[in-house]
Design an enzyme around this catalytic site. Structure first.
Site, PDB file in Angstrom:
ATOM      1  N   ALA A  26      -4.835   7.397  -4.172  1.00 53.98           N
ATOM      2  CA  ALA A  26      -3.495   6.974  -4.536  1.00 53.98           C
ATOM      3  C   ALA A  26      -3.592   5.557  -4.772  1.00 53.98           C
ATOM      4  O   ALA A  26      -3.388   4.724  -3.875  1.00 53.98           O
ATOM      5  CB  ALA A  26      -2.720   7.153  -3.331  1.00 53.98           C
ATOM      6  N   SER A  39       0.821  -1.095  -0.006  1.00 50.75           N
ATOM      7  CA  SER A  39       0.040   0.090   0.037  1.00 50.75           C
ATOM      8  C   SER A  39       0.938   1.013  -0.031  1.00 50.75           C
ATOM      9  O   SER A  39       2.015   1.225  -0.481  1.00 50.75           O
ATOM     10  CB  SER A  39      -0.896   0.026   1.056  1.00 50.75           C
ATOM     11  OG  SER A  39      -1.751   0.746   1.100  1.00 50.75           O
ATOM     12  N   ASN A  40       0.446   2.529   0.391  1.00 53.08           N
ATOM     13  CA  ASN A  40       1.039   3.559   0.370  1.00 53.08           C
ATOM     14  C   ASN A  40       0.480   4.445   1.531  1.00 53.08           C
ATOM     15  O   ASN A  40      -0.347   3.963   2.271  1.00 53.08           O
ATOM     16  CB  ASN A  40       1.039   4.533  -0.873  1.00 53.08           C
ATOM     17  CG  ASN A  40      -0.470   4.664  -1.153  1.00 53.08           C
ATOM     18  OD1 ASN A  40      -1.033   5.259  -0.543  1.00 53.08           O
ATOM     19  ND2 ASN A  40      -0.861   4.071  -2.540  1.00 53.08           N
ATOM     20  N   HIS A  41       1.156   5.615   1.495  1.00 51.35           N
ATOM     21  CA  HIS A  41       0.948   6.548   2.967  1.00 51.35           C
ATOM     22  C   HIS A  41      -0.252   7.367   2.764  1.00 51.35           C
ATOM     23  O   HIS A  41      -0.531   8.336   3.696  1.00 51.35           O
ATOM     24  CB  HIS A  41       2.092   7.487   2.999  1.00 51.35           C
ATOM     25  CG  HIS A  41       3.408   6.664   3.573  1.00 51.35           C
ATOM     26  ND1 HIS A  41       3.316   6.082   4.788  1.00 51.35           N
ATOM     27  CD2 HIS A  41       4.488   6.757   3.251  1.00 51.35           C
ATOM     28  CE1 HIS A  41       4.293   5.475   5.082  1.00 51.35           C
ATOM     29  NE2 HIS A  41       5.343   5.722   4.117  1.00 51.35           N
ATOM     30  N   SER A  42      -1.127   7.146   1.587  1.00 55.14           N
ATOM     31  CA  SER A  42      -2.464   8.167   1.531  1.00 55.14           C
ATOM     32  C   SER A  42      -3.328   8.024   2.775  1.00 55.14           C
ATOM     33  O   SER A  42      -3.632   6.837   3.174  1.00 55.14           O
ATOM     34  CB  SER A  42      -3.140   7.718   0.352  1.00 55.14           C
ATOM     35  OG  SER A  42      -4.534   8.390   0.249  1.00 55.14           O
TER      36      SER A  42
END
Ligand code: C5P
Length: 222
Positions: free
Chosen positions: A96, A29-32
């Site tokens: 994101a 995943s990502n930091h959104s």
């Protein structure tokens, strides 16, 4: 009391990260945080729009008056957006979306079988939802994309606007000294094919209203 300049408009917003499963307990995943997309949904409702929010997993509550469709993966987000887009006058893609997903997610948890065991990860490309939306857009539909960049903001923004075929691109610098991911403030620069429409800084709700001022000015949906 904000102007009801989006009254009668149906707006589809995507927000948050996506999660791409590696196995039943792990994901990429990502930091959104989803804050910018949720702020847009809230501001749109305040301005009179009928708002549908397609949201990846975030720890925010759905703004009052907003219909939310929760999703996890990019594939699920793609399906939800494709299903909802027919009704939309404006689409804002603040999510994101993960560009890649594990090619063969395990159906059971990966185990360390030996001391030196290191699994190899192979990835596949996720669908580019924004690109698909723009390439098969319905007449009169106004489509807004986002670009989070760590460097060369303007060059990447202009290139992305063109490559994806969006009507408007909201560029924001992310990383060390900037707003963006996880923060309550943001600084964005707004681009259309005509050029830059300026930089806007403030709380994410203030920035959301600034973005919507530009959308209202640009889009000629009856
Ligand atoms: O290519 P990039 O991810 O930088 O583009 C960002 C924009 O494209 C965002 O509006 C994002 O929501 C959208 N996007 C998408 N589907 C993807 C990747 C990005 O809709 N697979």
């Amino acid at each position: 009391e904000p102007r009801k300049d989006f009254a009668g408009k149906r707006v589809l917003v995507s927000a948050g990260p996506t999660r791409e499963p590696l196995d039943p307990v792990r994901y990429l995943s990502n930091h959104s945080s989803g804050k910018m997309g949720y702020a847009l949904a809230q501001a749109l409702y305040q301005r009179g729009a009928e708002v549908t929010l397609v949201s990846g997993p975030v720890s925010l509550s759905v703004p009052y008056g907003v219909r939310c469709i929760p999703v996890e993966t990019a594939t699920q987000m793609h399906a939800a957006i494709m299903e909802q887009r027919h009704h939309a006058d404006v689409i804002i893609k603040a999510a994101a979306v993960a560009d890649f997903a594990p090619a063969e997610p395990g159906s059971i948890k990966w185990k360390k079988t030996r001391e030196d065991d290191v699994p190899t990860l192979s990835l596949t490309r996720n669908p580019d939802i924004l690109h698909t939306l723009c390439q098969s857009r319905q007449p009169g539909q106004y489509i807004v994309g986002f670009a989070a960049e760590t460097h060369d903001l303007e060059r990447h923004a202009r290139e992305k606007l063109q490559r994806k075929g969006a009507d408007m691109l909201i560029a924001n610098l992310v990383g060390a000294d900037h707003g963006g991911f996880g923060r309550d403030e943001n600084t964005v620069e707004i681009f259309t094919p005509a050029g830059s429409h300026g930089q806007f800084s403030g709380s994410k709700i203030q920035v959301a209203h600034a973005i919507l001022d530009q959308v209202a000015m640009q889009c000629t949906v009856p």
